[in-house]
Write a protein that holds these residues in place. Structure first.
Motif, mmCIF file in Angstrom:
data_model
loop_
_atom_site.group_PDB
_atom_site.id
_atom_site.type_symbol
_atom_site.label_atom_id
_atom_site.label_comp_id
_atom_site.label_asym_id
_atom_site.label_seq_id
_atom_site.Cartn_x
_atom_site.Cartn_y
_atom_site.Cartn_z
ATOM 1 N N SER A 126 0.837 -1.221 0.000
ATOM 2 C CA SER A 126 0.000 0.000 0.000
ATOM 3 C C SER A 126 0.867 1.263 0.000
ATOM 4 N N THR A 127 1.893 1.252 -0.843
ATOM 5 C CA THR A 127 2.796 2.399 -0.967
ATOM 6 C C THR A 127 2.743 2.934 -2.390
ATOM 7 N N HIS A 128 3.412 4.062 -2.600
ATOM 8 C CA HIS A 128 3.597 4.629 -3.934
ATOM 9 C C HIS A 128 5.096 4.632 -4.190
ATOM 10 N N ILE A 129 5.491 4.194 -5.401
ATOM 11 C CA ILE A 129 6.912 4.087 -5.734
ATOM 12 C C ILE A 129 7.178 4.850 -7.016
ATOM 13 N N SER A 130 8.265 5.627 -7.016
ATOM 14 C CA SER A 130 8.682 6.369 -8.198
ATOM 15 C C SER A 130 10.134 6.025 -8.506
ATOM 16 N N VAL A 131 10.390 5.594 -9.731
ATOM 17 C CA VAL A 131 11.750 5.347 -10.193
ATOM 18 C C VAL A 131 12.084 6.519 -11.106
ATOM 19 N N TYR A 132 13.010 7.374 -10.652
ATOM 20 C CA TYR A 132 13.301 8.618 -11.368
ATOM 21 C C TYR A 132 14.792 8.897 -11.289
ATOM 22 N N GLY A 133 15.407 9.099 -12.441
ATOM 23 C CA GLY A 133 16.842 9.347 -12.460
ATOM 24 C C GLY A 133 17.590 8.153 -11.895
ATOM 25 N N LYS A 134 18.433 8.398 -10.904
ATOM 26 C CA LYS A 134 19.213 7.331 -10.274
ATOM 27 C C LYS A 134 18.666 6.972 -8.897
ATOM 28 N N THR A 135 17.365 7.247 -8.700
ATOM 29 C CA THR A 135 16.778 6.960 -7.388
ATOM 30 C C THR A 135 15.468 6.189 -7.504
ATOM 31 N N VAL A 136 15.135 5.526 -6.419
ATOM 32 C CA VAL A 136 13.818 4.923 -6.229
ATOM 33 C C VAL A 136 13.282 5.569 -4.959
ATOM 34 N N SER A 137 12.086 6.134 -5.039
ATOM 35 C CA SER A 137 11.491 6.796 -3.881
ATOM 36 C C SER A 137 10.190 6.114 -3.510
ATOM 37 N N ILE A 138 9.904 6.130 -2.217
ATOM 38 C CA ILE A 138 8.723 5.440 -1.689
ATOM 39 C C ILE A 138 7.971 6.381 -0.760
ATOM 40 N N ILE A 139 6.655 6.435 -0.922
ATOM 41 C CA ILE A 139 5.783 7.144 0.017
ATOM 42 C C ILE A 139 4.778 6.119 0.526
ATOM 43 N N GLY A 140 4.658 6.033 1.843
ATOM 44 C CA GLY A 140 3.699 5.104 2.425
ATOM 45 C C GLY A 140 3.663 5.254 3.929
ATOM 46 N N GLU A 141 2.763 4.519 4.552
ATOM 47 C CA GLU A 141 2.733 4.511 6.007
ATOM 48 C C GLU A 141 4.077 3.996 6.495
ATOM 49 N N ILE A 142 4.494 4.437 7.651
ATOM 50 C CA ILE A 142 5.861 4.207 8.130
ATOM 51 C C ILE A 142 6.282 2.741 8.033
ATOM 52 N N GLU A 143 5.483 1.846 8.561
ATOM 53 C CA GLU A 143 5.852 0.422 8.586
ATOM 54 C C GLU A 143 5.910 -0.174 7.175
ATOM 55 N N THR A 144 4.911 0.126 6.348
ATOM 56 C CA THR A 144 4.873 -0.476 5.013
ATOM 57 C C THR A 144 5.908 0.148 4.075
ATOM 58 N N ALA A 145 6.261 1.420 4.295
ATOM 59 C CA ALA A 145 7.310 2.045 3.483
ATOM 60 C C ALA A 145 8.651 1.350 3.743
ATOM 61 N N LYS A 146 8.884 0.984 4.991
ATOM 62 C CA LYS A 146 10.116 0.270 5.347
ATOM 63 C C LYS A 146 10.151 -1.112 4.680
#
Length: 184
Positions: A126-146
Motif C-alpha cells: 500500500s505504498t507509492h513508488i517512483s523510479v526517477y533518475g538514479k533513485t527509487v522513492s517510496i511514500i507510504g505509512e511508516i511500517e509499510t514504506a520500510k
C-alpha cells in the motif's frame, strides 16, 4: 526575518509541477504547513518557517514533499507526507551499480515487465513508488514504506523476484495480523 530555512534542489523540469497550475500546489503546501516557499528557475527551493507554522516538523515535512515532487511523484501523493503517519524513503540506485548500463538494468529489475514488479510491491505494501533518475522513492505509512524499501533493496542486491515476492507476502500477513490486534 526567517528563523529556520531548508534548501532543496530539484530537477528544473519538476519546478512547474511543484508550483502547480496558478500556483495551487505551492499555495496548498504553504497553507497546510505554515511555511513559505521560494522557488528559482534552476530548481533551488528555499523553505522558510513562518509564524503560521503550527507543527514543529513542518519544515522537514515540506522538505520531504518538495523532494518527493522532485523525485517524480505527483503532488497529490507527495502531499500525503503532511500526515505524521507517512514516511518518505529514497534509495540511491548508484550505490548498487555505478555505470549507466548497470543503473538501467537495476531500474528494469525494479520496474519489471510493463511495470508489473513495481505495481506488485505497491499493491502488497500500500505504498507509492517512483523510479526517477538514479533513485527509487517510496511514500507510504511508516511500517509499510520500510517493508517496500527492504523489498526493493533485495532486488538491487540481486535477489530473485520470486524470493522478494515471498518476503512481501510474509510481511503482508504480519501487517494484517498487527492491524487486527489494534482493532480488538
Amino acid at each position: 526575518m526567517y528563523e529556520n530555512v531548508e534548501v532543496v534542489k530539484i530537477p528544473k523540469e519538476r519546478t512547474g509541477i511543484l508550483i502547480g497550475t496558478h500556483g495551487e500546489v505551492r499555495k496548498k503546501l504553504e497553507s497546510d504547513l505554515g511555511v513559505e516557499l521560494e522557488i528559482d528557475s534552476e530548481g533551488e527551493v528555499n523553505i522558510y518557517s513562518t509564524d503560521e507554522q503550527k507543527d514543529p516538523l513542518a519544515l522537514w515535512k515540506a522538505r520531504d514533499i518538495v523532494k518527493a515532487i522532485g523525485r517524480g511523484f505527483n503532488p497529490e501523493k507527495a502531499l500525503k507526507l503532511v500526515s505524521d503517519e507517512y514516511a518518505f524513503e529514497v534509495i540511491d540506485i548508484s550505490e548498487y551499480g555505478n555505470s549507466d548500463k548497470a543503473i538501467q538494468r537495476l531500474k528494469g529489475r525494479i520496474i519489471g515487465s510493463s511495470g508489473k514488479s513495481r505495481r506488485y510491491v505497491e499493491e502488497l505494501t500500500s505504498t507509492h513508488i517512483s523510479v526517477y533518475g538514479k533513485t527509487v522513492s517510496i511514500i507510504g505509512e511508516i511500517e509499510t514504506a520500510k517493508i517496500a524499501k527492504d523489498a526493493i533493496e533485495m532486488l538491487l542486491r540481486g535477489t530473485s523476484h520470486s524470493k522478494m515476492y515471498k518476503f512481501l507476502e510474509r510481511h503482508r500477513q504480519d501487517v494484517k495480523r498487527s492491524e487486527l490486534r489494534l482493532w480488538k
